[in-house]
Design a protein around this motif. Structure first.
Motif, PDB file in Angstrom:
ATOM      1  N   ARG A 106      53.913  98.333  35.405  1.00 48.17           N
ATOM      2  CA  ARG A 106      53.408  97.087  35.946  1.00 48.17           C
ATOM      3  C   ARG A 106      53.720  95.971  34.961  1.00 48.17           C
ATOM      4  O   ARG A 106      53.772  96.195  33.771  1.00 48.17           O
ATOM      5  CB  ARG A 106      51.887  97.162  36.132  1.00 48.17           C
ATOM      6  CG  ARG A 106      51.448  98.153  37.162  1.00 48.17           C
ATOM      7  CD  ARG A 106      49.941  98.218  37.229  1.00 48.17           C
ATOM      8  NE  ARG A 106      49.301  98.525  35.973  1.00 48.17           N
ATOM      9  CZ  ARG A 106      49.225  99.740  35.438  1.00 48.17           C
ATOM     10  NH1 ARG A 106      49.778 100.761  36.006  1.00 48.17           N
ATOM     11  NH2 ARG A 106      48.583  99.940  34.309  1.00 48.17           N
TER      12      ARG A 106
ATOM     13  N   ARG B   5      39.021  87.664  32.192  1.00 44.66           N
ATOM     14  CA  ARG B   5      38.384  88.905  32.593  1.00 44.66           C
ATOM     15  C   ARG B   5      36.998  88.582  33.129  1.00 44.66           C
ATOM     16  O   ARG B   5      36.291  87.730  32.593  1.00 44.66           O
ATOM     17  CB  ARG B   5      38.257  89.850  31.389  1.00 44.66           C
ATOM     18  CG  ARG B   5      39.579  90.289  30.831  1.00 44.66           C
ATOM     19  CD  ARG B   5      40.201  91.299  31.758  1.00 44.66           C
ATOM     20  NE  ARG B   5      41.429  91.805  31.190  1.00 44.66           N
ATOM     21  CZ  ARG B   5      42.501  92.094  31.883  1.00 44.66           C
ATOM     22  NH1 ARG B   5      42.497  91.940  33.179  1.00 44.66           N
ATOM     23  NH2 ARG B   5      43.565  92.549  31.307  1.00 44.66           N
TER      24      ARG B   5
ATOM     25  N   ARG C 185      36.922  98.648  43.584  1.00 44.68           N
ATOM     26  CA  ARG C 185      38.067  97.884  44.076  1.00 44.68           C
ATOM     27  C   ARG C 185      38.179  96.554  43.318  1.00 44.68           C
ATOM     28  O   ARG C 185      39.272  96.158  42.900  1.00 44.68           O
ATOM     29  CB  ARG C 185      37.939  97.640  45.570  1.00 44.68           C
ATOM     30  CG  ARG C 185      39.145  96.939  46.176  1.00 44.68           C
ATOM     31  CD  ARG C 185      39.060  96.827  47.691  1.00 44.68           C
ATOM     32  NE  ARG C 185      39.136  98.153  48.282  1.00 44.68           N
ATOM     33  CZ  ARG C 185      38.267  98.637  49.152  1.00 44.68           C
ATOM     34  NH1 ARG C 185      37.241  97.922  49.545  1.00 44.68           N
ATOM     35  NH2 ARG C 185      38.417  99.848  49.642  1.00 44.68           N
ATOM     36  N   ALA C 186      37.064  95.865  43.124  1.00 44.29           N
ATOM     37  CA  ALA C 186      37.082  94.582  42.406  1.00 44.29           C
ATOM     38  C   ALA C 186      37.495  94.776  40.946  1.00 44.29           C
ATOM     39  O   ALA C 186      38.237  93.953  40.392  1.00 44.29           O
ATOM     40  CB  ALA C 186      35.702  93.918  42.487  1.00 44.29           C
TER      41      ALA C 186
ATOM     42  N   ARG D 293      39.479  97.102  39.835  1.00 49.64           N
ATOM     43  CA  ARG D 293      40.935  97.350  39.853  1.00 49.64           C
ATOM     44  C   ARG D 293      41.693  96.046  40.046  1.00 49.64           C
ATOM     45  O   ARG D 293      42.663  95.774  39.350  1.00 49.64           O
ATOM     46  CB  ARG D 293      41.298  98.340  40.951  1.00 49.64           C
ATOM     47  CG  ARG D 293      40.869  99.762  40.616  1.00 49.64           C
ATOM     48  CD  ARG D 293      41.379 100.763  41.593  1.00 49.64           C
ATOM     49  NE  ARG D 293      42.832 100.863  41.429  1.00 49.64           N
ATOM     50  CZ  ARG D 293      43.639 101.404  42.309  1.00 49.64           C
ATOM     51  NH1 ARG D 293      43.160 101.888  43.430  1.00 49.64           N
ATOM     52  NH2 ARG D 293      44.924 101.457  42.092  1.00 49.64           N
ATOM     53  N   GLU D 294      41.275  95.230  41.009  1.00 47.24           N
ATOM     54  CA  GLU D 294      41.968  93.972  41.295  1.00 47.24           C
ATOM     55  C   GLU D 294      41.911  93.012  40.118  1.00 47.24           C
ATOM     56  O   GLU D 294      42.844  92.240  39.894  1.00 47.24           O
ATOM     57  CB  GLU D 294      41.386  93.324  42.549  1.00 47.24           C
ATOM     58  CG  GLU D 294      41.753  94.074  43.820  1.00 47.24           C
ATOM     59  CD  GLU D 294      41.012  93.589  45.056  1.00 47.24           C
ATOM     60  OE1 GLU D 294      40.180  92.652  44.944  1.00 47.24           O
ATOM     61  OE2 GLU D 294      41.255  94.159  46.131  1.00 47.24           O
ATOM     62  N   ALA D 295      40.835  93.067  39.348  1.00 50.39           N
ATOM     63  CA  ALA D 295      40.697  92.193  38.186  1.00 50.39           C
ATOM     64  C   ALA D 295      41.463  92.726  36.969  1.00 50.39           C
ATOM     65  O   ALA D 295      41.539  92.050  35.947  1.00 50.39           O
ATOM     66  CB  ALA D 295      39.215  92.038  37.828  1.00 50.39           C
ATOM     67  N   GLY D 296      41.996  93.926  37.088  1.00 49.50           N
ATOM     68  CA  GLY D 296      42.747  94.489  35.967  1.00 49.50           C
ATOM     69  C   GLY D 296      41.888  95.186  34.940  1.00 49.50           C
ATOM     70  O   GLY D 296      42.381  95.609  33.890  1.00 49.50           O
TER      71      GLY D 296
ATOM     72  N   ARG E 235      42.940  99.829  35.004  1.00 48.50           N
ATOM     73  CA  ARG E 235      44.395  99.675  35.067  1.00 48.50           C
ATOM     74  C   ARG E 235      45.070 100.782  35.868  1.00 48.50           C
ATOM     75  O   ARG E 235      46.231 100.667  36.210  1.00 48.50           O
ATOM     76  CB  ARG E 235      44.973  99.618  33.659  1.00 48.50           C
ATOM     77  CG  ARG E 235      44.484  98.396  32.901  1.00 48.50           C
ATOM     78  CD  ARG E 235      45.116  98.276  31.573  1.00 48.50           C
ATOM     79  NE  ARG E 235      44.676  99.350  30.694  1.00 48.50           N
ATOM     80  CZ  ARG E 235      44.889  99.369  29.392  1.00 48.50           C
ATOM     81  NH1 ARG E 235      45.542  98.390  28.819  1.00 48.50           N
ATOM     82  NH2 ARG E 235      44.450 100.363  28.656  1.00 48.50           N
TER      83      ARG E 235
END
Length: 185
Positions: A12, A21, A62-63, A65-68, A71
């Protein structure tokens, strides 16, 4: 900057340094603690352990993951099981004139099948590259052909890894206990 890859398709792009963050609350931290210890836990069990509804738990994961924050999820495979008996850490120093191409170099190294991890580091070296190889001849070929032959690399130093001891994984909450439950004394 940590560049890691087990295959080029999973690489990625690095997160922008301007990405903020999210603030993590106690529930987010509890979810992360449990997932760090067991990333394969079912959502219902994870929700029960941290004391939220399964739908809430799924939305939070899910949130994250989407926020990084999360990872990815992966299997930690012993390279020796794949016939790669030799593991090394190679310190790589880049020519001063090649500094602009460092990110590209890191990604190219991470895409190599022998490479387990690439770390961009501070200090006298620029990268630490963890490599798994079948034998010393395979390792020698990698160092000579893939590192030393590159004009942008000025120096490499290879250290043999005798044993890999993973860092401590925090214990999950005891079954049936929810995040925030107090012990009875």
């Amino acid at each position: 900057m940590a560049i890691t890859s087990s295959s080029p398709a999973l690489t990625r792009p690095l997160p922008s340094k301007k990405v903020r963050r999210p603030a993590l609350d106690a529930t987010d931290r509890a979810i992360l603690r449990v997932l760090r210890a067991d990333a394969r836990i079912a959502n219902n069990a994870l929700a029960d352990l941290v004391g939220v509804a399964p739908s809430t738990c799924l939305a939070r994961v899910r949130a994250l993951r989407e926020a990084g924050v999360i990872r990815g999820f992966h299997a930690d495979i012993d390279p020796a099981a794949l016939g790669q008996q030799l593991q090394v850490m190679i310190a790589v120093r880049v020519q001063g004139t090649a500094r602009a191409a460092m990110s590209q170099l890191g990604h190219e190294l991470a895409a190599r099948p022998e490479v387990l991890d690439v770390y961009f580091v501070a200090g006298s070296d620029d990268f630490l590259v963890r490599v798994a190889a079948r034998d010393t001849e395979t390792l020698r070929t990698f160092v000579v052909d893939q590192l030393s032959a590159r004009p942008e690399i000025s120096h490499t130093e290879t250290s043999l890894i005798f044993e890999h001891l993973p860092g401590a994984r925090p214990a999950t909450l005891a079954p049936g206990r929810r995040q925030g439950d107090q012990e009875q004394r």
